[in-house]
Scaffold this motif. Structure first.
Motif, mmCIF file in Angstrom:
data_model
loop_
_atom_site.group_PDB
_atom_site.id
_atom_site.type_symbol
_atom_site.label_atom_id
_atom_site.label_comp_id
_atom_site.label_asym_id
_atom_site.label_seq_id
_atom_site.Cartn_x
_atom_site.Cartn_y
_atom_site.Cartn_z
ATOM 1 N N GLN A 1 0.443 -1.384 0.234
ATOM 2 C CA GLN A 1 0.024 -0.025 -0.300
ATOM 3 C C GLN A 1 0.825 1.467 0.100
ATOM 4 O OE1 GLN A 1 -3.263 -0.132 -0.699
ATOM 5 N NE2 GLN A 1 -3.224 1.918 -0.304
ATOM 6 N N SER A 2 1.947 1.170 0.659
ATOM 7 C CA SER A 2 3.084 2.420 0.384
ATOM 8 C C SER A 2 3.349 2.928 -0.973
ATOM 9 C CB SER A 2 4.263 1.804 0.961
ATOM 10 O OG SER A 2 4.474 2.251 2.943
ATOM 11 N N ALA A 3 3.559 1.821 -1.695
ATOM 12 C CA ALA A 3 4.282 1.913 -2.566
ATOM 13 C C ALA A 3 2.985 2.126 -3.228
ATOM 14 C CB ALA A 3 4.320 0.403 -3.455
ATOM 15 N N CYS B 1 8.626 0.487 -7.785
ATOM 16 C CA CYS B 1 8.965 -1.292 -7.788
ATOM 17 C C CYS B 1 9.261 -1.597 -6.867
ATOM 18 C CB CYS B 1 9.913 -1.732 -8.934
ATOM 19 S SG CYS B 1 10.248 -3.101 -9.014
ATOM 20 N N VAL B 2 7.695 -2.686 -6.451
ATOM 21 C CA VAL B 2 8.114 -3.599 -5.604
ATOM 22 C C VAL B 2 9.279 -4.611 -5.347
ATOM 23 C CG1 VAL B 2 6.900 -5.113 -3.603
ATOM 24 C CG2 VAL B 2 6.063 -2.554 -4.711
ATOM 25 N N TYR C 1 15.764 2.638 -13.223
ATOM 26 C CA TYR C 1 14.852 1.985 -13.928
ATOM 27 C C TYR C 1 13.568 2.490 -13.201
ATOM 28 C CZ TYR C 1 18.224 0.740 -16.993
ATOM 29 O OH TYR C 1 19.181 0.029 -17.905
ATOM 30 N N PHE C 2 13.595 2.956 -12.445
ATOM 31 C CA PHE C 2 13.205 3.037 -11.426
ATOM 32 C C PHE C 2 12.681 4.760 -10.222
ATOM 33 C CE2 PHE C 2 11.121 -0.815 -12.573
ATOM 34 C CZ PHE C 2 9.659 -0.888 -12.759
ATOM 35 N N ASP C 3 11.985 5.272 -9.672
ATOM 36 C CA ASP C 3 12.184 6.357 -9.215
ATOM 37 C C ASP C 3 12.027 6.314 -7.649
ATOM 38 O OD1 ASP C 3 12.172 8.396 -11.435
ATOM 39 O OD2 ASP C 3 10.511 7.959 -11.492
ATOM 40 N N ASN C 4 10.349 5.405 -7.637
ATOM 41 C CA ASN C 4 10.711 4.546 -5.916
ATOM 42 C C ASN C 4 10.827 3.439 -5.960
ATOM 43 O OD1 ASN C 4 9.300 7.443 -4.647
ATOM 44 N ND2 ASN C 4 7.894 7.056 -6.304
ATOM 45 N N VAL C 5 11.050 2.918 -4.497
ATOM 46 C CA VAL C 5 11.935 0.820 -4.848
ATOM 47 C C VAL C 5 11.036 0.921 -3.470
ATOM 48 C CG1 VAL C 5 13.488 -0.452 -4.965
ATOM 49 C CG2 VAL C 5 13.617 1.198 -6.502
ATOM 50 N N VAL C 6 10.443 0.100 -3.476
ATOM 51 C CA VAL C 6 9.704 0.085 -2.032
ATOM 52 C C VAL C 6 10.078 -1.780 -1.746
ATOM 53 C CG1 VAL C 6 7.665 -0.722 -0.861
ATOM 54 C CG2 VAL C 6 7.532 0.975 -1.890
ATOM 55 N N ILE C 7 10.898 -1.916 -0.986
ATOM 56 C CA ILE C 7 11.586 -3.229 -0.695
ATOM 57 C C ILE C 7 10.709 -4.131 0.713
ATOM 58 C CG2 ILE C 7 13.616 -4.722 -0.168
ATOM 59 C CD1 ILE C 7 15.260 -2.597 -1.488
ATOM 60 N N ASP C 8 10.373 -5.417 0.372
ATOM 61 C CA ASP C 8 9.441 -5.944 1.731
ATOM 62 C C ASP C 8 10.761 -7.428 1.465
ATOM 63 O OD1 ASP C 8 8.247 -7.374 3.264
ATOM 64 O OD2 ASP C 8 6.398 -8.565 1.674
ATOM 65 N N LEU C 9 11.193 -6.783 2.728
ATOM 66 C CA LEU C 9 12.085 -7.707 3.336
ATOM 67 C C LEU C 9 11.638 -9.122 4.285
ATOM 68 C CD1 LEU C 9 14.457 -5.232 4.258
ATOM 69 C CD2 LEU C 9 15.471 -6.817 2.706
ATOM 70 N N PRO C 10 12.421 -9.969 4.154
ATOM 71 C CA PRO C 10 11.943 -11.251 4.942
ATOM 72 C C PRO C 10 12.251 -11.367 6.364
ATOM 73 C CG PRO C 10 13.267 -11.903 4.109
ATOM 74 C CD PRO C 10 13.203 -10.382 3.495
ATOM 75 N N ARG C 11 11.995 -11.390 7.524
ATOM 76 C CA ARG C 11 11.814 -11.248 8.826
ATOM 77 C C ARG C 11 13.517 -11.906 10.031
ATOM 78 N NH1 ARG C 11 9.243 -14.366 14.278
ATOM 79 N NH2 ARG C 11 10.408 -13.545 15.718
ATOM 80 N N THR C 12 13.443 -13.216 8.377
ATOM 81 C CA THR C 12 15.358 -13.970 8.827
ATOM 82 C C THR C 12 15.837 -12.718 8.014
ATOM 83 O OG1 THR C 12 13.707 -15.583 8.238
ATOM 84 C CG2 THR C 12 16.049 -15.352 7.742
ATOM 85 N N TRP C 13 17.233 -12.827 9.107
ATOM 86 C CA TRP C 13 18.553 -11.856 8.482
ATOM 87 C C TRP C 13 19.230 -12.636 7.936
ATOM 88 C CZ3 TRP C 13 19.093 -6.988 11.034
ATOM 89 C CH2 TRP C 13 20.263 -6.267 10.488
#
Length: 404
Positions: A158-160, A174-175, A253-265
């Protein structure tokens, strides 16, 4: 000089789609800065029409892109040279067609149904050319869950959409779903994940714009999603160089990038956090989860560095707190300046959106969840909206007083 300026603001639309022609005319009719010229022909029927119009940018509607139309598009782009950007619109797309279009170095590529906002933004960026991004760098936001099931993917997506549809910061978005084992970004939007990272993990040099376009999943809104098919039985850790190369390419190639990270490091997590403009930790209003969030903040500041300043978003948040449980004042005291804000609990809306595979705003554009998230992601836009409402209220109040 004035003639040159006028020429640069001309957009030529080539299309035989009556509905698309009508909506595009309406979209540009409100602007005096851009002049739209329409050529109601198929791209295969063009013979110097675009050159005669002396356009600053061109929109070519291929409709159903077959070999004949693609060859005609190639002839047009050769005649125009790089000084006139070309935006291509098609009814559908496949990997082979995308590769051909990308090789022609077009300015943008949109798939019908095209929203008016996306088309206008694309045209404005094309007319501005290299000036579309003053810094040349993407604005990167990373979302990381403090615990399982806190709604991290929902908030990231939704932020994206907020960034992609923003009136003040509208730009290509881009997500990137970095949860390679069981990510859900594509599924939440009813898209097919197309990023097979095993194809490039041993040949990082293969990653280029052409391959990237073939690996992206495109939402009807224009939002791009880079997501891999789930591998629930495989716990794999990819080399940091692969992840960095992917993010570098997307950012180019994108102006906004939203990253969905996993909980695991993972070994590459630190690099992703360091490269992000904003890091959001998603948590919920429970003691264990808040403790996890606090530990995660300490770990990031200790292991990654104090220049990375993670902020916590509390999902399913109640400002009044919970009976006999945690109160909002407790959260603020515990997190201090690290508390980004709370997102209202609207389970019914979120559940319906996930089940239908649509963004939240398609169900309720004025939902409390969207409003709360906008305060965090786009505070400047919320301030403008509040200011406009106050101005209207003041105007209405003044009229009432005069009438009285």
């Amino acid at each position: 000089m004035s003639d040159e300026k006028e020429q640069n603001n001309k957009i030529v639309l080539v299309s035989t789609d009556k509905e698309f022609l009508a909506t595009t005319r309406t979209a540009f009719s409100v602007s005096d800065a851009i002049k739209l010229i329409t050529i109601e022909k198929a791209v295969t029927e063009l013979h110097g029409d675009i050159q005669e119009a002396e356009a600053g940018a061109v929109i070519i509607d291929l409709d159903d892109a077959d070999l004949e139309r693609l060859e005609a598009l190639q002839r047009v782009t050769r005649r125009l040279t790089e000084r006139v950007p070309v935006i291509v619109v098609t009814k559908g797309c496949d990997a082979a067609m995308v590769r051909i279009i990308v090789q022609l170095h077009v300015a943008d590529f949109l798939v019908k149904p095209v929203t008016t906002a996306d088309l206008v933004r694309s045209c404005i960026r094309a007319l501005k050319g290299v000036e579309k991004n003053d810094t040349g760098e993407a604005y990167i936001s990373a979302f990381m869950p403090a615990a399982g099931g806190v709604g991290n993917t929902t908030l990231a997506l939704q932020s994206a959409f907020l960034l992609h549809r923003s009136a003040t910061r509208a730009a290509s978005t881009c997500v990137v779903d970095l949860n390679f084992q069981n990510g859900s970004c594509a599924e939440y939007l009813d898209l097919e994940p197309r990023f097979d990272i095993t194809e490039v993990e041993h040949q990082v040099e293969r990653l280029d714009r052409q391959l990237l376009d073939a690996l992206l999943s495109k939402h009807s809104s224009g939002l791009a999603v880079l997501a891999a098919p789930n591998m629930p039985t495989e716990m794999r850790s990819f080399d940091t160089d692969v992840v960095v190369r992917v993010l570098d390419l997307v950012s180019a190639y994108f102006d906004n990038v939203v990253i969905d990270l996993p909980r695991t490091w993972f070994p590459w997590t630190e690099t992703v956090l360091r490269g992000s403009n904003h890091v959001y930790l998603t948590a919920e209003l429970t003691v264990p989860c808040l403790r996890h969030a606090q530990r995660l903040i300490n770990a990031i500041e200790t292991d990654v560095g104090k220049e990375v300043k993670p902020r916590v978003i509390i999902n399913r948040y109640s400002p009044k707190g919970q009976d006999g449980g945690i109160k909002s004042s407790d959260v603020e005291n515990l997190l201090g300046e690290r508390f980004a804000g709370g997102i209202s609990n609207n389970y019914k809306l979120v559940r319906e959106a996930v089940d239908r595979g649509v963004p939240l705003h398609e169900i309720d554009p004025n939902a409390n969840v969207i409003r709360d998230l906008k305060r965090i992601i786009l505070p400047e836009e919320m301030q403008l909206e509040v200011g406009r409402k106050r101005g209207l209220f003041g105007l209405g109040k003044g009229l009432i007083q005069k009438a009285g």
